[in-house]
Design a protein around this motif. Structure first.
Motif, short mmCIF file in Angstrom:
data_model
loop_
_atom_site.label_atom_id
_atom_site.label_comp_id
_atom_site.label_asym_id
_atom_site.label_seq_id
_atom_site.Cartn_x
_atom_site.Cartn_y
_atom_site.Cartn_z
N LEU A 88 -0.44 -4.80 2.73
CA LEU A 88 -0.66 -3.65 1.86
C LEU A 88 -1.63 -3.94 0.73
O LEU A 88 -1.55 -3.37 -0.35
N ASN A 89 -2.56 -4.87 0.97
CA ASN A 89 -3.65 -5.09 0.03
C ASN A 89 -4.80 -4.12 0.28
O ASN A 89 -5.63 -3.90 -0.59
N TYR A 113 3.71 4.44 -6.45
CA TYR A 113 3.03 3.91 -5.26
C TYR A 113 1.70 3.26 -5.65
O TYR A 113 1.37 2.16 -5.18
N ARG A 114 0.96 3.92 -6.49
CA ARG A 114 -0.34 3.38 -6.93
C ARG A 114 -0.16 2.08 -7.70
O ARG A 114 -0.93 1.13 -7.53
N ARG A 116 2.27 -0.08 -7.30
CA ARG A 116 2.71 -1.14 -6.39
C ARG A 116 1.62 -1.54 -5.41
O ARG A 116 1.54 -2.71 -5.01
N HIS A 117 0.82 -0.59 -5.00
CA HIS A 117 -0.18 -0.85 -3.95
C HIS A 117 -1.56 -0.34 -4.39
O HIS A 117 -2.08 0.63 -3.83
N ILE A 120 -4.43 0.42 -1.77
CA ILE A 120 -4.31 1.47 -0.77
C ILE A 120 -5.03 2.73 -1.24
O ILE A 120 -4.80 3.23 -2.35
N ASP A 278 1.33 0.85 7.96
CA ASP A 278 2.14 0.17 6.96
C ASP A 278 2.08 0.92 5.62
O ASP A 278 3.06 0.93 4.87
N ALA A 279 0.93 1.52 5.33
CA ALA A 279 0.80 2.29 4.09
C ALA A 279 1.75 3.49 4.10
O ALA A 279 2.38 3.82 3.08
N ALA A 282 5.36 2.32 3.73
CA ALA A 282 5.65 1.98 2.34
C ALA A 282 5.94 3.25 1.52
O ALA A 282 6.80 3.23 0.62
#
Length: 301
Positions: A88-89, A113-114, A116-117, A120, A278-279, A282
């Motif tokens: 999730l990079n 979400y932003r 944490r990831h 994405i 995976d995105a 998540a």
């Protein structure tokens, strides 16, 4: 052509011999020799001109070496990028959100979400639930926020269940009631969300089930505008109680809609047979985490 045989050949050239190449790829010299011979057999041309104990690349060997370096580098880059996506990079979340309710229910989730990831990319599409359902069905988005779908094509996770309320002009006699049925409202003009919204379809279906075809005074996609029309005496409208509380109006009164099994159930949905990145997974995990106490799915196991 196998990457294994191509890498063995490239390492022989890089390391300057078969024994050195064997050490570089952590195998035996015999294995490297067999791999190079397999590559030569596949190509149909010799890659080395073996002169005594020395091996000099042929013209074909020069071409395979130059192309092979790029192929192996591209393969390594591909695997690295896929590893980043798995971690999730990197990646893309194709998300559909409804025009109504998103600011309250989904904006906080997007912020988390932003955080944490951050790698994405979020590609956001906004429409009514009916339109989002079609876009999701076509595979143009991964996940959509919408009113609980009835189609067995989708699986879904509940986010919020809200009772529906009727908004009437403040001076209307029915405004004194504690609850109203659709049949109570059959002689009044309706102000509805436009046809792209699932709530539009729900109100029409339940009105017909109650034995009447409602008169539609206006359709809109703007909650505030619909409330203003009610305040001006143009008709009545229907909103989830949560949204009605966010749009108070001095000339409008709110009454509970007392129709059994008729509620505003917001969920996130995805194609049951579709691939989830995976995105997207998540995002669903975050929805479950934040809305763990959400209502059970009505009518579903």
């Amino acid at each position: 052509m196998e990457f294994r045989t191509l890498r063995a050949f490239v390492e022989v050239v890089r390391q300057g011999g078969f024994s050195q190449a064997a050490k570089a790829v952590f195998t035996t010299q015999s294995t490297v020799s067999k791999a190079v011979k397999q590559l030569e057999d596949e190509i149909g041309l010799p890659l080395f001109d073996r002169i005594g104990h020395r091996s000099v690349m042929t013209a074909a060997g020069e071409i395979v070496y130059q192309r092979g370096i790029k192929l192996l580098a591209d393969r390594d880059d591909l695997l690295a990028e896929l590893d980043e996506i798995r971690g999730l990079n990197r990646g893309v979340l194709r998300l559909g959100l409804p025009s109504v309710g998103s600011s309250t229910l989904f904006a906080p989730l997007l912020a988390i979400y932003r955080q944490r990831h951050p790698g994405i990319e979020i590609r956001l599409v906004e429409h009514g639930s009916t339109e989002l359902e079609e876009i999701l069905r076509a595979g143009d988005i991964d996940v959509a926020g919408m009113l609980a779908p009835t189609s067995q094509e989708f699986d879904w996770q509940p986010v919020r269940r809200e009772p529906l309320v009727v908004l009437l002009p403040a001076d209307h006699p029915l405004g004194e009631r504690s609850s109203l049925s659709l049949a109570d409202l059959k002689d009044l003009p309706f102000i509805l969300f436009d046809g792209g919204f699932a709530l539009h379809r729900l109100v029409l279906e339940r009105s017909r089930k109650a034995g009447f075809e409602p008169t539609i005074a206006a359709e809109s996609s703007q909650t505030d505008f619909m409330v203003e029309l009610v305040g001006a005496g143009m008709g009545v409208t229907f909103l989830p109680r949560m949204l009605a509380a966010q749009s108070p109006h001095p000339a409008v009164r709110e009454v509970l809609l007392g129709e059994p099994n008729m509620a505003w159930v917001m969920c996130v949905a995805w194609r049951r047979s579709g691939y989830l990145s995976d995105a997207a997974k998540a995002w669903l995990e975050l929805v479950r985490e934040v809305h763990q106490s959400a209502i059970d799915k009505p009518g579903r196991d």
